[in-house]
Scaffold this motif. Structure first.
Motif, PDB file in Angstrom:
ATOM      1  N   THR A 123       0.832  -1.193   0.000  1.00 38.16           N
ATOM      2  CA  THR A 123       0.000   0.000   0.000  1.00 38.16           C
ATOM      3  C   THR A 123       0.871   1.249   0.000  1.00 38.16           C
ATOM      4  OG1 THR A 123      -1.792  -1.095   1.213  1.00 38.16           O
ATOM      5  CG2 THR A 123      -1.771   1.314   1.243  1.00 38.16           C
ATOM      6  N   ILE A 124       0.556   2.160  -0.905  1.00 41.61           N
ATOM      7  CA  ILE A 124       1.231   3.453  -0.967  1.00 41.61           C
ATOM      8  C   ILE A 124       0.211   4.543  -0.645  1.00 41.61           C
ATOM      9  CG2 ILE A 124       2.326   5.154  -2.488  1.00 41.61           C
ATOM     10  CD1 ILE A 124       3.626   2.861  -3.970  1.00 41.61           C
ATOM     11  N   ALA A 125       0.590   5.451   0.258  1.00 42.81           N
ATOM     12  CA  ALA A 125      -0.240   6.612   0.575  1.00 42.81           C
ATOM     13  C   ALA A 125       0.299   7.817  -0.187  1.00 42.81           C
ATOM     14  CB  ALA A 125      -0.231   6.890   2.068  1.00 42.81           C
ATOM     15  N   LEU A 126      -0.588   8.496  -0.891  1.00 40.36           N
ATOM     16  CA  LEU A 126      -0.205   9.667  -1.676  1.00 40.36           C
ATOM     17  C   LEU A 126      -0.923  10.887  -1.100  1.00 40.36           C
ATOM     18  CD1 LEU A 126       1.513  10.317  -4.246  1.00 40.36           C
ATOM     19  CD2 LEU A 126      -0.635  10.281  -5.518  1.00 40.36           C
ATOM     20  N   ASP A 127      -0.149  11.782  -0.495  1.00 37.21           N
ATOM     21  CA  ASP A 127      -0.698  13.012   0.083  1.00 37.21           C
ATOM     22  C   ASP A 127      -0.439  14.177  -0.861  1.00 37.21           C
ATOM     23  OD1 ASP A 127      -1.584  12.485   3.032  1.00 37.21           O
ATOM     24  OD2 ASP A 127       0.308  11.416   2.829  1.00 37.21           O
ATOM     25  N   SER A 128      -1.454  14.977  -1.107  1.00 36.89           N
ATOM     26  CA  SER A 128      -1.277  16.123  -2.002  1.00 36.89           C
ATOM     27  C   SER A 128      -1.937  17.365  -1.420  1.00 36.89           C
ATOM     28  CB  SER A 128      -1.871  15.829  -3.383  1.00 36.89           C
ATOM     29  OG  SER A 128      -3.262  15.600  -3.288  1.00 36.89           O
ATOM     30  N   TYR A 129      -1.298  18.487  -1.680  1.00 37.82           N
ATOM     31  CA  TYR A 129      -1.854  19.794  -1.322  1.00 37.82           C
ATOM     32  C   TYR A 129      -1.781  20.662  -2.575  1.00 37.82           C
ATOM     33  CZ  TYR A 129      -2.180  24.561   0.458  1.00 37.82           C
ATOM     34  OH  TYR A 129      -2.550  25.870   0.648  1.00 37.82           O
ATOM     35  N   ILE A 130      -2.924  21.124  -3.035  1.00 38.04           N
ATOM     36  CA  ILE A 130      -2.993  21.953  -4.240  1.00 38.04           C
ATOM     37  C   ILE A 130      -3.640  23.288  -3.881  1.00 38.04           C
ATOM     38  CG2 ILE A 130      -3.804  22.121  -6.614  1.00 38.04           C
ATOM     39  CD1 ILE A 130      -1.960  19.763  -6.230  1.00 38.04           C
ATOM     40  N   SER A 139      -6.359  19.743   0.400  1.00 39.65           N
ATOM     41  CA  SER A 139      -5.518  18.587   0.721  1.00 39.65           C
ATOM     42  C   SER A 139      -6.319  17.311   0.524  1.00 39.65           C
ATOM     43  CB  SER A 139      -5.031  18.662   2.174  1.00 39.65           C
ATOM     44  OG  SER A 139      -4.218  19.803   2.380  1.00 39.65           O
ATOM     45  N   VAL A 140      -5.681  16.303  -0.030  1.00 41.02           N
ATOM     46  CA  VAL A 140      -6.348  15.025  -0.233  1.00 41.02           C
ATOM     47  C   VAL A 140      -5.327  13.899  -0.096  1.00 41.02           C
ATOM     48  CG1 VAL A 140      -6.015  14.990  -2.742  1.00 41.02           C
ATOM     49  CG2 VAL A 140      -7.944  13.749  -1.737  1.00 41.02           C
ATOM     50  N   LYS A 141      -5.787  12.776   0.401  1.00 35.84           N
ATOM     51  CA  LYS A 141      -4.929  11.602   0.559  1.00 35.84           C
ATOM     52  C   LYS A 141      -5.533  10.438  -0.196  1.00 35.84           C
ATOM     53  CE  LYS A 141      -2.535   8.903   4.129  1.00 35.84           C
ATOM     54  NZ  LYS A 141      -2.238   8.831   5.585  1.00 35.84           N
ATOM     55  N   ARG A 142      -4.690   9.703  -0.893  1.00 32.61           N
ATOM     56  CA  ARG A 142      -5.131   8.545  -1.665  1.00 32.61           C
ATOM     57  C   ARG A 142      -4.348   7.318  -1.243  1.00 32.61           C
ATOM     58  NH1 ARG A 142      -7.581   6.238  -4.496  1.00 32.61           N
ATOM     59  NH2 ARG A 142      -6.851   6.247  -6.651  1.00 32.61           N
ATOM     60  N   PHE A 143      -5.044   6.193  -1.118  1.00 35.03           N
ATOM     61  CA  PHE A 143      -4.381   4.915  -0.898  1.00 35.03           C
ATOM     62  C   PHE A 143      -4.363   4.138  -2.212  1.00 35.03           C
ATOM     63  CE2 PHE A 143      -5.751   5.263   3.691  1.00 35.03           C
ATOM     64  CZ  PHE A 143      -4.456   5.287   4.210  1.00 35.03           C
ATOM     65  N   LEU A 144      -3.199   3.608  -2.563  1.00 40.08           N
ATOM     66  CA  LEU A 144      -3.068   2.732  -3.721  1.00 40.08           C
ATOM     67  C   LEU A 144      -2.634   1.365  -3.214  1.00 40.08           C
ATOM     68  CD1 LEU A 144      -1.070   5.127  -6.093  1.00 40.08           C
ATOM     69  CD2 LEU A 144      -3.540   4.889  -5.888  1.00 40.08           C
ATOM     70  N   ASN A 145      -3.468   0.345  -3.464  1.00 38.30           N
ATOM     71  CA  ASN A 145      -3.186  -1.014  -3.006  1.00 38.30           C
ATOM     72  C   ASN A 145      -2.831  -1.898  -4.192  1.00 38.30           C
ATOM     73  OD1 ASN A 145      -4.008  -0.546  -0.172  1.00 38.30           O
ATOM     74  ND2 ASN A 145      -6.055  -0.298  -1.050  1.00 38.30           N
ATOM     75  N   PHE A 146      -1.785  -2.712  -4.030  1.00 40.14           N
ATOM     76  CA  PHE A 146      -1.323  -3.577  -5.111  1.00 40.14           C
ATOM     77  C   PHE A 146      -1.215  -5.024  -4.635  1.00 40.14           C
ATOM     78  CE2 PHE A 146       0.263   0.653  -5.922  1.00 40.14           C
ATOM     79  CZ  PHE A 146       0.017   0.843  -7.271  1.00 40.14           C
ATOM     80  N   ASN A 147      -1.710  -5.935  -5.470  1.00 38.66           N
ATOM     81  CA  ASN A 147      -1.563  -7.366  -5.229  1.00 38.66           C
ATOM     82  C   ASN A 147      -0.184  -7.799  -5.700  1.00 38.66           C
ATOM     83  OD1 ASN A 147      -1.618 -10.213  -5.398  1.00 38.66           O
ATOM     84  ND2 ASN A 147      -3.829 -10.209  -5.690  1.00 38.66           N
ATOM     85  N   LYS A 148       0.672  -8.238  -4.791  1.00 41.04           N
ATOM     86  CA  LYS A 148       2.047  -8.569  -5.155  1.00 41.04           C
ATOM     87  C   LYS A 148       2.165  -9.899  -5.885  1.00 41.04           C
ATOM     88  CE  LYS A 148       5.420  -7.667  -2.390  1.00 41.04           C
ATOM     89  NZ  LYS A 148       6.277  -7.628  -1.187  1.00 41.04           N
ATOM     90  N   LYS A 149       1.127 -10.704  -5.866  1.00 38.78           N
ATOM     91  CA  LYS A 149       1.201 -11.987  -6.567  1.00 38.78           C
ATOM     92  C   LYS A 149       1.040 -11.837  -8.074  1.00 38.78           C
ATOM     93  CE  LYS A 149       0.135 -15.279  -2.959  1.00 38.78           C
ATOM     94  NZ  LYS A 149       1.309 -16.125  -3.083  1.00 38.78           N
ATOM     95  N   ASN A 150       0.128 -10.923  -8.486  1.00 38.70           N
ATOM     96  CA  ASN A 150      -0.077 -10.752  -9.924  1.00 38.70           C
ATOM     97  C   ASN A 150       0.249  -9.340 -10.413  1.00 38.70           C
ATOM     98  OD1 ASN A 150      -2.272  -9.183  -9.124  1.00 38.70           O
ATOM     99  ND2 ASN A 150      -3.771 -10.801  -9.512  1.00 38.70           N
ATOM    100  N   GLY A 151       0.635  -8.446  -9.487  1.00 35.18           N
ATOM    101  CA  GLY A 151       1.052  -7.102  -9.872  1.00 35.18           C
ATOM    102  C   GLY A 151      -0.076  -6.125 -10.114  1.00 35.18           C
ATOM    103  N   ALA A 152      -1.331  -6.536  -9.878  1.00 38.60           N
ATOM    104  CA  ALA A 152      -2.471  -5.682 -10.217  1.00 38.60           C
ATOM    105  C   ALA A 152      -2.758  -4.663  -9.123  1.00 38.60           C
ATOM    106  CB  ALA A 152      -3.710  -6.535 -10.449  1.00 38.60           C
ATOM    107  N   GLU A 153      -3.181  -3.463  -9.537  1.00 40.37           N
ATOM    108  CA  GLU A 153      -3.691  -2.493  -8.576  1.00 40.37           C
ATOM    109  C   GLU A 153      -5.106  -2.912  -8.204  1.00 40.37           C
ATOM    110  OE1 GLU A 153      -4.555   2.300  -7.991  1.00 40.37           O
ATOM    111  OE2 GLU A 153      -3.690   1.566  -9.867  1.00 40.37           O
ATOM    112  N   LEU A 154      -5.415  -2.897  -6.926  1.00 42.64           N
ATOM    113  CA  LEU A 154      -6.678  -3.429  -6.430  1.00 42.64           C
ATOM    114  C   LEU A 154      -7.719  -2.335  -6.230  1.00 42.64           C
ATOM    115  CD1 LEU A 154      -5.148  -5.821  -3.759  1.00 42.64           C
ATOM    116  CD2 LEU A 154      -6.340  -6.546  -5.836  1.00 42.64           C
TER     117      LEU A 154
END
Length: 247
Positions: A123-130, A139-154
């Motif tokens: 999981t990667i957290a992406l914080d941004s302030y525009i 300000s907004v925060k996004r979570f990006l989740n990835f399946n490490k077995k097949n490489g797909a973003e979930l």
């Protein structure tokens, strides 16, 4: 002595095997100050280094998120971070030319970090302030989740066995945290859920403490309330997670 040596060797092997499941990252840092009166853009995100599908998907997903944040001209072909920054600068220049007395310098700050990783998921957290003028920036925060077995973003719905069951459980936890009686409408204390019905946020991520549900500003509450987060420990959340990504 021989017994102690064997135990030490087994410990080192176990640590080595554990580390082999982790991806390798370097920092991608970009700071754009085209001129003294131009917008300031600062980007600090992880860049996956392995030559495999998941690393490619991670880097692509982060680039797409940054493009979406900075692109101010949908008619222009923006396909890289560099062109996204150029689009952001151009948007400011056009506004300044049209309203020179009202324009204030724009700013964009985007930071990303790996907040959770095991052999199944990352999981990667992406914080941004525009800031593009007005009383305050956004300000907004996004979570990006990835399946490490097949490489797909979930997608969020792919995280749970039955999304509805987890949603019902999450509502109980949310009400307890926010002191909302279980037998009253969800907006009883001033929240702003649409149709007065609880729903999961757009952002759900894995953290060291547990599954985190994140409602960004304006999503279910006022700007002054700030983001609303609730963290559910893994010993409570695991039964709802799909096989292969459990903690």
């Amino acid at each position: 002595m021989k017994y102690i040596y064997i135990l030490l060797l087994l410990f080192l092997v176990s640590i080595s095997c554990k580390n082999e499941t982790l991806l390798t990252f370097e920092t991608l840092f970009i700071e754009d100050k085209t001129c003294e009166n131009c917008p300031v853009v600062t980007i600090d995100i992880p860049k996956a280094l392995e030559k495999n599908t998941i690393s490619k998907n991670i880097n692509t997903a982060l680039q797409e998120e940054i493009i979406a944040l900075l692109n101010f001209d949908e008619a222009t072909n923006v396909n890289s971070i560099k062109t996204a920054i150029a689009s952001f600068n151009e948007g400011y220049t056009k506004l300044k030319d049209k309203f020179p007395e009202e324009s204030t310098k724009w700013e964009a700050v985007i930071n990303g970090e790996v907040v959770y990783e095991n052999k199944y998921i990352l999981t990667i957290a992406l914080d941004s302030y525009i800031f593009t003028g007005g009383a305050h920036g956004y300000s907004v925060k996004r979570f990006l989740n990835f399946n490490k077995k097949n490489g797909a973003e979930l997608e969020n719905w792919e995280l749970f066995n039955t999304n509805f069951d987890f949603e019902k459980f999450a509502e109980i936890k949310f009400r307890i945290q926010e002191d909302i009686p279980q037998d009253t409408p969800i907006n009883y204390t001033g929240f702003m859920f649409e149709e007065d019905s609880f729903y999961l946020p757009e952002n759900i991520g894995f953290t060291k403490e547990g599954i985190q549900l994140l409602y960004n500003q304006y999503e279910v509450a006022s700007y002054a309330d700030g983001p609303i987060t609730i963290t559910i420990p893994y010993n409570e959340a695991n039964k709802y997670l799909v096989t292969g990504i459990k903690n």
